[in-house]
Design a protein around this motif. Structure first.
Motif, PDB file in Angstrom:
ATOM      1  N   GLN A  82      -6.458  -7.795  -2.107  1.00 36.24           N
ATOM      2  CA  GLN A  82      -6.885  -8.195  -3.454  1.00 36.24           C
ATOM      3  C   GLN A  82      -6.170  -7.382  -4.529  1.00 36.24           C
ATOM      4  O   GLN A  82      -5.811  -7.914  -5.584  1.00 36.24           O
ATOM      5  N   GLY A  83      -5.965  -6.098  -4.272  1.00 34.19           N
ATOM      6  CA  GLY A  83      -5.253  -5.256  -5.238  1.00 34.19           C
ATOM      7  C   GLY A  83      -3.840  -5.753  -5.486  1.00 34.19           C
ATOM      8  O   GLY A  83      -3.392  -5.855  -6.626  1.00 34.19           O
ATOM      9  N   ALA A  84      -3.135  -6.091  -4.416  1.00 29.91           N
ATOM     10  CA  ALA A  84      -1.770  -6.593  -4.557  1.00 29.91           C
ATOM     11  C   ALA A  84      -1.748  -7.961  -5.241  1.00 29.91           C
ATOM     12  O   ALA A  84      -0.886  -8.232  -6.079  1.00 29.91           O
ATOM     13  N   LEU A  85      -2.692  -8.807  -4.890  1.00 33.19           N
ATOM     14  CA  LEU A  85      -2.757 -10.140  -5.484  1.00 33.19           C
ATOM     15  C   LEU A  85      -2.955 -10.066  -6.996  1.00 33.19           C
ATOM     16  O   LEU A  85      -2.228 -10.703  -7.770  1.00 33.19           O
ATOM     17  N   TRP A  86      -3.921  -9.268  -7.425  1.00 32.49           N
ATOM     18  CA  TRP A  86      -4.205  -9.152  -8.856  1.00 32.49           C
ATOM     19  C   TRP A  86      -3.083  -8.425  -9.591  1.00 32.49           C
ATOM     20  O   TRP A  86      -2.756  -8.774 -10.734  1.00 32.49           O
ATOM     21  N   ALA A  87      -2.483  -7.413  -8.973  1.00 35.86           N
ATOM     22  CA  ALA A  87      -1.367  -6.704  -9.614  1.00 35.86           C
ATOM     23  C   ALA A  87      -0.190  -7.655  -9.832  1.00 35.86           C
ATOM     24  O   ALA A  87       0.431  -7.656 -10.905  1.00 35.86           O
TER      25      ALA A  87
END
Length: 124
Positions: free
Chosen positions: A69-74
């Motif tokens: 999720q962190g990579a997706l939102w970043a």
């Protein structure tokens, strides 16, 4: 005392232009997206594994969700910031003016391009 704090080259602006601010905008949006995504991933990970006992598999699943999720939102927020900044710089250089119209146009074009990849909503 009315002197400037910093020494500036002759003819230089005291404020940063849109191009210089673009780097801060893109980096800030990537970091914000990563933080928000990590928190969202933690929430989702805890929700999806609530029936599991605390163990390594549960910890790994939660950690996977946090990083995914962190990579997706970043990526999402960073891409939007890149589009917004690029449109803003292009519009400013084309018009030769630095005003609020550039900001409105850059935001509008970014939103239109971002939403153009989705399906067209039908009116009924």
């Amino acid at each position: 005392q009315d002197t400037d704090e910093f020494i500036l080259p002759t003819g230089a602006n005291k404020t940063r232009g849109r191009f210089e601010l673009a780097f801060f905008t893109i980096g800030g949006c990537c970091m914000t997206g990563a933080a928000f995504g990590a928190l969202n991933g933690l929430r989702l990970g805890l929700k999806e594994t609530q029936n599991m006992a605390w163990s390594k598999p549960r910890n790994v699943q939660i950690l996977n969700m946090v990083t995914r999720q962190g990579a997706l939102w970043a990526n999402t927020l960073g891409s939007l910031a890149l589009l917004y900044s690029a449109f803003g710089v292009i519009i400013e250089k084309t018009r030769g003016a630095e005003d609020d119209l550039n900001t409105i146009a850059a935001g509008t074009l970014t939103g239109m391009l971002y939403k153009s990849t989705g399906r067209v909503a039908s009116i009924s």
